[in-house]
Design an enzyme around this catalytic site. Structure first.
Site, mmCIF file in Angstrom:
data_model
loop_
_atom_site.group_PDB
_atom_site.id
_atom_site.type_symbol
_atom_site.label_atom_id
_atom_site.label_comp_id
_atom_site.label_asym_id
_atom_site.label_seq_id
_atom_site.Cartn_x
_atom_site.Cartn_y
_atom_site.Cartn_z
ATOM 1 N N LYS A 55 11.671 14.732 24.346
ATOM 2 C CA LYS A 55 10.502 15.596 24.209
ATOM 3 C C LYS A 55 9.454 15.258 25.262
ATOM 4 O O LYS A 55 8.792 16.135 25.817
ATOM 5 C CB LYS A 55 9.924 15.474 22.802
ATOM 6 C CG LYS A 55 10.841 16.028 21.711
ATOM 7 C CD LYS A 55 10.199 15.897 20.351
ATOM 8 C CE LYS A 55 11.081 16.509 19.264
ATOM 9 N NZ LYS A 55 12.343 15.782 19.070
ATOM 10 N N GLU A 73 0.785 14.621 19.866
ATOM 11 C CA GLU A 73 0.268 15.897 20.351
ATOM 12 C C GLU A 73 -0.885 16.371 19.482
ATOM 13 O O GLU A 73 -1.011 15.975 18.314
ATOM 14 C CB GLU A 73 1.369 16.970 20.305
ATOM 15 C CG GLU A 73 2.520 16.733 21.242
ATOM 16 C CD GLU A 73 3.584 17.796 21.090
ATOM 17 O OE1 GLU A 73 3.607 18.480 20.057
ATOM 18 O OE2 GLU A 73 4.392 17.944 22.018
ATOM 19 N N ARG A 94 21.507 22.531 22.093
ATOM 20 C CA ARG A 94 22.653 22.728 21.203
ATOM 21 C C ARG A 94 22.500 24.062 20.492
ATOM 22 O O ARG A 94 21.487 24.746 20.647
ATOM 23 C CB ARG A 94 22.703 21.610 20.163
ATOM 24 C CG ARG A 94 21.384 21.494 19.381
ATOM 25 C CD ARG A 94 21.463 20.550 18.207
ATOM 26 N NE ARG A 94 20.162 20.234 17.649
ATOM 27 C CZ ARG A 94 19.482 20.989 16.802
ATOM 28 N NH1 ARG A 94 19.972 22.157 16.433
ATOM 29 N NH2 ARG A 94 18.323 20.621 16.323
ATOM 30 N N HIS A 147 8.297 19.743 7.608
ATOM 31 C CA HIS A 147 8.611 20.041 9.007
ATOM 32 C C HIS A 147 10.068 20.448 9.200
ATOM 33 O O HIS A 147 10.561 20.468 10.324
ATOM 34 C CB HIS A 147 8.273 18.861 9.918
ATOM 35 C CG HIS A 147 6.873 18.367 9.770
ATOM 36 N ND1 HIS A 147 5.780 19.100 10.166
ATOM 37 C CD2 HIS A 147 6.381 17.229 9.225
ATOM 38 C CE1 HIS A 147 4.680 18.426 9.898
ATOM 39 N NE2 HIS A 147 5.015 17.299 9.320
#
Length: 666
Positions: free
Chosen positions: A124, A208, A299, A243
């Site tokens: 990420k 973030e 993927r 999440h």
């Protein structure tokens, strides 16, 4: 010796996965004329994907590290069976550059991107640096290599709370925490690191800015080895819990045509930054106006069926054709959007207990017929064991219709007709979720489920005449089924009597409520007595396992499942669990002392959050278990003193193991 081409035609495909996705890949591979090889752990010896493949190889013990994450053993299985290619599915090793490289080194085609692409986009933090260079919009954040607490805390302060702490590797909501205050950061970092390390073998974190009232929008892309790259529209996956996505739909009901083209163009730019080959997904978060890049999943996604249904494209077939070295079957302008599709993930979990995973053997598995726009992707059947070692997803129920409203209606109906027993599932919760007025109006954010949880997990309604009659019908149907195959006797014929009538008393309980019900049968019509009411009654089994019940002149199709003295009935009024009181006594209600904290499922103790002798408020955290790769915090059921802790970090505990003892406050 010449090294084989990275992408080339093959005839035998090994699927390095399990469950629903393994069955999904096998289905398309066989339709394309390929021979298929399954792999399995000791826990999955009788699993559906094993029986559907042409060959199957035992990898090792139930623990994922000894089986589905064991790269050397999977490569060996491919060699044993003559497999020439490997499809990784999703999860497990699907985004492992090491695995992709091991396949290449062994001369196997990896159905997916190159190791270099996985490395570039799978991290990420690394991918965000690439996206910044490519001009893809980003959420402000810290993606650096320094991972000490002080650096992470400093980054969070600079970004400004609330922040999102998340694992750099992997996905699925694991290793992800929303932190709204500085004093919560240290515990969130420690917990996220543990969970990320356990799930992905990498505890690197990034931080973030957390977008309040966010929506989750993602774009499906596919590229080939000839430089062609297309997007297949977007999906919206805003409805999440912990999440993790629960409901996904395509196209997004949030975007107009201009917004759709904007986000798809950004996704193509993102994938083009690494000349991407294979199927992948570019994920964005939206504040309702703009979209910001989150990550790329290198993927196939769990939710790929909704894209397939609105485009008519079989994405697994495209993956295999790209792996053959072919060009993409369609150009960008040939891909058309048609109608709306929506998907619900059926999990073995208990929404009433904070989505605690459920394990055990499936005693009944009844799904609606796949007609019209209904599609069901599953990897389980009646009799299969749901293990605590793997993800809790059992199936995906997907519907397509010309409009979103009709697709939602069809999904609600399909969920209502789904009956899975032996374990706890989220099907009733999903039914309430998809039919919620705010979901229909698209008035949701990623926090919607958390906010509306109380309404979405309310208990079934009052037990009425229909439900009690259904319980009687279920018991009689079960008894008649048990008698089949025995020597025929007129006494087995429902309602047959040589003379006169007979009666049978049933007693049913739910909680503190109890109902006596009397069935009168014999010569003439049967009657059922509930309270002071006599109602005309008749019932018979249907060919598909249901029951046709006629009560007081109204015919209903109902479902009834009998498991000992526990009854499950589904009527037009909902789902109901009842206890059939043993007419001969012997009903023993097991009691457990409320002062004991026990493991709700098998798991590993990963943190002790309170000390012996501590005074605890109701709901105070005591310890954390890792169950099915997710952390579950066990809390004090009442205010009191923590008398004893009976475990330590690292202990592997079984279901029901006593972990701690609390002494109630005076």
């Amino acid at each position: 010796m010449t090294k084989p081409a990275l992408y080339r035609r093959f005839r035998t495909l090994l699927i390095a996965n399990r469950g629903e996705i393994a069955c999904r890949v096998i289905r398309t591979a066989r339709a394309m004329g390929l021979r298929t090889v399954a792999v399995y752990s000791e826990a999955d010896a009788g699993a559906q994907h094993v029986s559907e493949a042409d060959d199957a190889v035992l990898l090792g013990a139930a623990k994922a590290a000894d089986s589905y994450l064991n790269i050397a053993r999977i490569i060996e299985a491919a060699k044993q069976t003559g497999a020439e290619a490997v499809h990784p599915g999703y999860g497990f090793l699907s985004e492992s550059a090491e695995f992709a490289q091991a396949c290449a080194d062994a001369g196997l085609v990896f159905v997916g991107p190159t190791p270099e692409m996985i490395t570039a986009m799978g991290s990420k933090s690394g991918s965000k640096a690439l996206m910044e260079k490519a001009g893809v919009p980003l959420v402000p954040g810290y993606h650096g290599a320094a991972q000490d607490d002080a650096t992470l805390a400093g980054a969070a302060d600079k970004i400004g709370f609330p922040v999102l702490v998340k694992a750099s590797a992997g996905g699925g909501g694991r290793g992800m925490r929303v932190v709204r205050k500085a004093e919560e950061l240290s515990d969130a970092i420690a917990s996220a690191k543990r969970e990320a390390k356990a799930a992905f073998g990498d505890d690197t974190l990034l931080i973030e800015k957390y977008v309040d009232n966010p929506r989750h929008i993602e774009v499906q892309i596919v590229g080939d080895s000839h430089g062609n790259l297309v997007s297949l529209f977007e999906r919206e996956c805003t409805l999440q819990r912990r999440h993790q996505k629960v409901i996904e739909e395509a196209p997004s009901p949030t975007l107009d045509s201009a917004g759709r083209e904007k986000v798809c163009e950004a996704a193509r730019r993102a994938a083009g930054a690494v000349n991407y080959v294979g199927a992948g997904t570019i994920e964005f978060v939206s504040d309702g106006k703009d979209v910001f890049f989150i990550e790329m999943n290198t993927r196939l996604q769990v939710e790929h069926p909704v894209t397939e249904l609105i485009t008519g494209v079989d994405l697994v077939e495209w993956q295999l054709r790209v792996a053959f070295g072919e060009t993409l079957p369609m150009t960008q302008d040939q891909i058309k959007l048609n109608g709306h599709a929506i998907e619900a993930r059926v999990y073995a979990e208990n929404p009433d207990k904070n989505f605690m995973p459920s394990v055990g053997r499936i005693s009944a598995w009844r799904m609606p017929h796949q007609i019209g726009g209904l599609r069901i992707d599953s990897g389980y059947r009646a009799g299969d064991l749901v293990s605590p070692n793997y993800d809790a997803m059992l199936a995906k129920i997907i519907t397509w219709a010309p409009t979103r409203a009709t697709a939602i209606d069809a999904l609600g109906r399909a969920l209502d007709e789904t009956d899975i027993r032996g374990i706890v599932t989220n099907t009733a919760f999903l039914s309430k979720l998809v039919t919620h007025p705010d979901v229909r109006e698209n008035n949701v954010t990623t926090g919607f489920i958390e906010r509306e949880l109380a309404a979405l997990t309310t208990s079934d309604g009052a037990v009425g005449d229909l439900e009690l009659a259904a319980a009687v019908a279920a018991i009689i149907a079960s008894e008649q089924a048990a008698e089949r195959g025995k020597p025929r006797s007129p006494w087995q014929t429902a309602g047959w009597m040589p003379v006169g009538r007979r009666s049978r008393l049933f007693r049913f309980k739910r909680g503190q409520e109890e109902w006596p019900v009397t069935l009168r049968y014999g010569s003439g019509a049967s009657l059922i007595t509930i309270g002071d009411r006599d109602l005309a009654y008749s019932a018979g089994s249907t060919s598909d396992g249901g029951i046709d019940l006629a009560l007081d002149g109204v015919r209903s199709r109902i479902t009834g499942i009998v498991e000992g003295h526990e009854l499950y009935v589904r009527t037009r009024n909902g789902r109901f669990d009842l206890h059939w009181v043993d007419p001969f006594g012997g009903d023993d209600e097991e009691t457990t002392g409320e002062d004991k904290i026990v493991a709700p499922l098998p798991g590993t103790v990963v943190a002790l959050l309170a000390e012996e002798g501590a005074t605890l408020e109701k709901g105070a955290a005591i310890l954390t278990l890792e169950v099915m790769k997710m952390e579950q915090t066990l809390r004090a059921p009442f205010a009191g003193v923590l008398k004893q802790i009976k475990c330590k970090v690292g202990d592997v505990v079984g279901e029901g193991t006593e972990l701690a003892e609390i002494e109630p406050s005076a």
